[in-house]
Design an enzyme around this catalytic site. Sequence first.
Site, PDB file in Angstrom:
ATOM      1  N   VAL A 228       0.853  -1.183   0.000  1.00  0.00           N
ATOM      2  CA  VAL A 228       0.000   0.000   0.000  1.00  0.00           C
ATOM      3  C   VAL A 228       0.889   1.232   0.000  1.00  0.00           C
ATOM      4  O   VAL A 228       1.927   1.266   0.661  1.00  0.00           O
ATOM      5  CB  VAL A 228      -0.944   0.026   1.233  1.00  0.00           C
ATOM      6  CG1 VAL A 228      -0.187   0.178   2.521  1.00  0.00           C
ATOM      7  CG2 VAL A 228      -1.987   1.127   1.095  1.00  0.00           C
ATOM      8  N   SER A 229       0.515   2.219  -0.810  1.00  0.00           N
ATOM      9  CA  SER A 229       1.222   3.499  -0.760  1.00  0.00           C
ATOM     10  C   SER A 229       0.564   4.366   0.301  1.00  0.00           C
ATOM     11  O   SER A 229      -0.592   4.157   0.671  1.00  0.00           O
ATOM     12  CB  SER A 229       1.158   4.207  -2.118  1.00  0.00           C
ATOM     13  OG  SER A 229      -0.165   4.599  -2.413  1.00  0.00           O
ATOM     14  N   THR A 230       1.287   5.342   0.796  1.00  0.00           N
ATOM     15  CA  THR A 230       0.764   6.211   1.854  1.00  0.00           C
ATOM     16  C   THR A 230      -0.519   6.897   1.398  1.00  0.00           C
ATOM     17  O   THR A 230      -1.492   7.010   2.147  1.00  0.00           O
ATOM     18  CB  THR A 230       1.816   7.265   2.242  1.00  0.00           C
ATOM     19  OG1 THR A 230       3.023   6.599   2.566  1.00  0.00           O
ATOM     20  CG2 THR A 230       1.358   8.070   3.438  1.00  0.00           C
TER      21      THR A 230
ATOM     22  N   GLU B 109      -2.715   5.917  -0.930  1.00  0.00           N
ATOM     23  CA  GLU B 109      -3.828   4.970  -1.041  1.00  0.00           C
ATOM     24  C   GLU B 109      -4.402   4.643   0.332  1.00  0.00           C
ATOM     25  O   GLU B 109      -5.621   4.540   0.499  1.00  0.00           O
ATOM     26  CB  GLU B 109      -3.343   3.683  -1.711  1.00  0.00           C
ATOM     27  CG  GLU B 109      -3.076   3.822  -3.192  1.00  0.00           C
ATOM     28  CD  GLU B 109      -2.399   2.577  -3.751  1.00  0.00           C
ATOM     29  OE1 GLU B 109      -2.607   2.295  -4.936  1.00  0.00           O
ATOM     30  OE2 GLU B 109      -1.680   1.900  -3.018  1.00  0.00           O
ATOM     31  N   GLN B 110      -3.539   4.474   1.301  1.00  0.00           N
ATOM     32  CA  GLN B 110      -3.999   4.136   2.642  1.00  0.00           C
ATOM     33  C   GLN B 110      -4.851   5.255   3.217  1.00  0.00           C
ATOM     34  O   GLN B 110      -5.855   5.028   3.877  1.00  0.00           O
ATOM     35  CB  GLN B 110      -2.797   3.868   3.556  1.00  0.00           C
ATOM     36  CG  GLN B 110      -3.195   3.369   4.934  1.00  0.00           C
ATOM     37  CD  GLN B 110      -2.006   2.838   5.703  1.00  0.00           C
ATOM     38  OE1 GLN B 110      -0.923   2.724   5.158  1.00  0.00           O
ATOM     39  NE2 GLN B 110      -2.206   2.520   6.959  1.00  0.00           N
TER      40      GLN B 110
END
Length: 444
Positions: free
Chosen positions: A10-12, A14-15
């Site tokens: 997960v990218s920051t 997206e989270q």
Amino acid sequence: MQKVALYIRVSTEEQKVHGLSLEAQKDALIDYAAKHHMCIVGTYVDAGVTARKRLGHRKELNRLLSDVEKGCIDLIIFTKLDRWFRNIADYYKVQEVLERNQVNWKTIFESYDTSTANGRLHINIMLSIAQDEADRTSERIKAVFESKRARGETPASMAPLGYKIINSKLLVNDETKQVAIDIFHYYDMHHSIAGCQRMARELHGCNIYEYTIRRMFDNTIYIGEFKGISGFNEPLISHQQFERIKKYREVRVFKNQLAAGRVYLFSTLLQCKECGHTLSAMYNINHNQYGDKEFHYYRCNQAVSTKKCPHIKRMNEQKLEQVLLEKLIQDLNKQMFHIESFHCEKKNRLNTTKLVNRLEKLKELYLDNLIDKDSYRIEYESITKQLQKSCITHSVNSIQKEFSDSNFIDLYNNFNPEEKKTFWLGIVDKIIVDKHLNIEVHFL
């Protein structure tokens, strides 16, 4: 039971926006594995990493592929295809590794089939859509960053040592600026990063990593420039000093390249028992009446740079070599049998001639400007890594053939340093060293 690996990414952004938390993915994967009676052998988490990152920057994915090649995994599961990849080229590079090792993958929230032409077409279409979406997002982010830079605002979330960010502006931090200035001045005079660390610790009470200092010397923020924009912020050092350090470091890198013939027999194999970090390979030269003699040793940089690890003793390479030889001789027949079993499985998978031809074709593509430098480097590293494994297999098999008719120690002593290193890489997984220099050897 089927041996399964959980992959989570997960990218920051997206989270934060979509709620694709690491915990949610992990819980779903563990629940799926339990319901299908699978044995979880590892969890690989790339946190804060986008799917368009180069393969070399996705550390957990590379660790996963390494375990795949060791035969530890039967199946990889993840929640959705875009958690795995968002570009077709990288997907097929990894897929080649999986197919070579007969490892499958599965998404638990989607249905894909790689065994049919229609199934593979469906995957290509979905990856193309995901890649396009990622590219559009990247373009929007770049546009925002360009706008910020034009207004004199920094797009970064963290400021380098000596600066602070207030209302998106990069300002001098009066509390830490002298530390940064002193690091530049010290290196300019003494040309020692270790000395910079020691000075910062003793004079300012700051523990600074070697990597941080190296990045400082490449960061034009310290001369008031950012991404080619002069006068972006207040400088801490002069252009002359910055360029002087840069030129010296370029000369030093060139000298290090010339000295690349120096071979450390156990580099990458030694691990500190106290902190878990890999021991760094070092050398020193003793000067006496009989001439100069170089010796190699290994140390824990955590103990030197941060003082957070109690492992302060150095491991002498020559003494370590003797200890390992004694351990190997004690149970040599068993180890040779293990080596043979381990490498015979991979013998038919590696075709040296094919790999060399791939390197030549890759070079032609690069020279003809058909691929960029980054793509060339990534593919080159991948192929040479496979070639190294092929060489290790060949070297170990050669040793086994000669062993029955030769004394092992005599045979080993006839190796050159490169052959000795290849030998140890072929039979040792890792060597754990504690602060008292006791060793624990893990053979492959």
